[in-house]
Design an enzyme around this catalytic site. Structure first.
Site, PDB file in Angstrom:
ATOM      1  CE  LYS A  14      26.891  38.004  18.426  1.00 33.25           C
ATOM      2  NZ  LYS A  14      27.858  39.071  18.595  1.00 33.25           N
ATOM      3  N   GLY A  15      24.591  32.381  21.088  1.00 31.98           N
ATOM      4  CA  GLY A  15      24.813  31.246  21.979  1.00 31.98           C
ATOM      5  C   GLY A  15      24.416  29.859  21.414  1.00 31.98           C
ATOM      6  CD  GLU A  39      17.774  30.147  23.382  1.00 29.11           C
ATOM      7  OE1 GLU A  39      19.045  30.196  23.510  1.00 29.11           O
ATOM      8  OE2 GLU A  39      17.198  31.130  23.812  1.00 29.11           O
ATOM      9  CG  ASP A  40      23.009  29.097  24.753  1.00 30.96           C
ATOM     10  OD1 ASP A  40      21.822  29.545  24.364  1.00 30.96           O
ATOM     11  OD2 ASP A  40      23.908  30.031  24.918  1.00 30.96           O
ATOM     12  NE  ARG A  88      29.188  34.480  21.631  1.00 23.88           N
ATOM     13  CZ  ARG A  88      28.305  34.829  22.250  1.00 23.88           C
ATOM     14  NH1 ARG A  88      27.284  34.071  22.695  1.00 23.88           N
ATOM     15  NH2 ARG A  88      27.761  36.205  22.206  1.00 23.88           N
ATOM     16  CG  ASP A 106      20.155  32.811  33.114  1.00 27.40           C
ATOM     17  OD1 ASP A 106      19.651  32.916  34.146  1.00 27.40           O
ATOM     18  OD2 ASP A 106      21.305  33.016  32.842  1.00 27.40           O
ATOM     19  CG  PHE A 160      28.965  34.655  34.841  1.00 25.47           C
ATOM     20  CD1 PHE A 160      29.057  34.239  33.623  1.00 25.47           C
ATOM     21  CD2 PHE A 160      28.866  36.076  34.984  1.00 25.47           C
ATOM     22  CE1 PHE A 160      28.915  35.072  32.281  1.00 25.47           C
ATOM     23  CE2 PHE A 160      28.845  37.000  33.743  1.00 25.47           C
ATOM     24  CZ  PHE A 160      29.009  36.312  32.588  1.00 25.47           C
ATOM     25  CB  VAL A 161      28.134  28.492  33.404  1.00 23.91           C
ATOM     26  CG1 VAL A 161      28.042  27.936  34.677  1.00 23.91           C
ATOM     27  CG2 VAL A 161      26.716  28.751  32.569  1.00 23.91           C
TER      28      VAL A 161
HETATM   29  C1  PRP Z   1      21.337  33.817  26.104  1.00 26.36           C
HETATM   30  C2  PRP Z   1      20.954  32.592  25.787  1.00 26.36           C
HETATM   31  C3  PRP Z   1      19.629  32.849  25.487  1.00 26.36           C
HETATM   32  C4  PRP Z   1      19.201  33.448  26.622  1.00 26.36           C
HETATM   33  C5  PRP Z   1      18.602  33.004  27.949  1.00 26.36           C
HETATM   34  O1  PRP Z   1      21.692  34.583  25.125  1.00 26.36           O
HETATM   35  O2  PRP Z   1      21.656  32.306  24.433  1.00 26.36           O
HETATM   36  O3  PRP Z   1      18.992  33.124  24.214  1.00 26.36           O
HETATM   37  O4  PRP Z   1      20.283  34.400  26.956  1.00 26.36           O
HETATM   38  O5  PRP Z   1      18.565  34.077  29.137  1.00 26.36           O
HETATM   39  P1  PRP Z   1      17.045  34.069  29.642  1.00 26.36           P
HETATM   40  O6  PRP Z   1      16.395  32.746  29.882  1.00 26.36           O
HETATM   41  O7  PRP Z   1      17.504  34.840  31.028  1.00 26.36           O
HETATM   42  O8  PRP Z   1      16.161  35.004  28.785  1.00 26.36           O
HETATM   43  P2  PRP Z   1      22.036  35.923  25.073  1.00 26.36           P
HETATM   44  O9  PRP Z   1      21.163  37.096  25.535  1.00 26.36           O
HETATM   45  O10 PRP Z   1      23.125  36.040  26.093  1.00 26.36           O
HETATM   46  O11 PRP Z   1      22.856  36.503  23.858  1.00 26.36           O
HETATM   47  P3  PRP Z   1      23.807  35.346  23.016  1.00 26.36           P
HETATM   48  O12 PRP Z   1      23.131  34.241  22.807  1.00 26.36           O
HETATM   49  O13 PRP Z   1      24.220  36.218  21.941  1.00 26.36           O
HETATM   50  O14 PRP Z   1      25.081  35.290  23.903  1.00 26.36           O
END
Ligand code: PRP
Length: 186
Positions: free
Chosen positions: A47-48, A103-104, A169, A107, A156-157
């Site tokens: 969803k991010g 992507e947002d 969000r 990580d 943790f942002v």
């Molecule tokens: C977040 C973000 C990326 C992913 C990145 O999604 O939107 O898709 O984590 O992390 P990584 O590089 O360690 O794989 P999340 O799984 O938190 O789900 P969300 O977007 O629904 O919050």
């Protein structure tokens, strides 16, 4: 929601709403230079990426299509294992398409690495990646990002699509979450 609306839950500002707008405009100009006339298919990762998708798409001066993918890893603690599953697949075929993954944040890089591998088998003409944020110190997998907004510290942002337990969000900027929020079960 502004930072002041979050009170003490946000301990420091990482990227302001104004900086996000500037970053997205810079990314958009780069994307236009590469993909003008190719009607790219923007793929937002739920969803991010909702906020980035909405603002980046509107900033672009070229014609695009949009689709969405929802993926999940088997829990945060196992994320580095690279186990990712599809919760919602694309509605569109990628055959012959110029794909722009949106992507947002990147990580660990596990999600993006898995997506790139998955999409590579679907016959796309090209696959590019746009991410507003990247945490260089958290990356366990080296993944290419073609259009990047900002490198940020490994903290943790939350905000602008990024959540803690689905909260924050809707913050207009990105900030560091007060550890008290996630340590006291709030
Ligand atoms: C977040 C973000 C990326 C992913 C990145 O999604 O939107 O898709 O984590 O992390 P990584 O590089 O360690 O794989 P999340 O799984 O938190 O789900 P969300 O977007 O629904 O919050």
């Amino acid at each position: 929601m502004d930072f002041e609306d979050a009170g003490s839950d946000i301990v420091s500002v990482v990227v302001t709403a104004e900086q996000i707008a500037e970053g997205l405009a810079r990314m958009a100009r780069e994307i236009e230079a590469d993909l003008s006339g190719k009607r790219p298919l923007m793929v937002g990762v739920l969803k991010g990426a909702v906020m980035v998708m909405a603002d980046l798409a509107r900033e672009l001066t070229i014609d695009v299509e949009m689709d969405w993918m929802a993926v999940s890893s088997y829990g945060r603690s196992t994320k580095s294992s690279g186990v990712v599953r599809i919760l919602k697949d694309l509605d569109s075929s990628l055959e012959g398409r110029h794909v722009l993954i949106v992507e947002d944040i990147v990580d660990s890089g596990v999600t993006l690495s898995w997506l790139l591998e998955n999409f590579a088998s679907r016959g796309a003409a090209s696959i590019r990646v746009a991410s507003l944020l990247r945490k260089p110190d958290a990356m366990s997998v080296d993944v290419p990002i073609d259009y990047l907004g900002f490198d940020i510290p490994n903290e943790f942002v939350v905000g602008y699509g990024l959540d803690f337990a689905e909260r924050y969000r809707n913050l207009k900027g990105v900030g560091v979450l007060n550890p008290s929020v996630y340590s006291d079960g709030a």
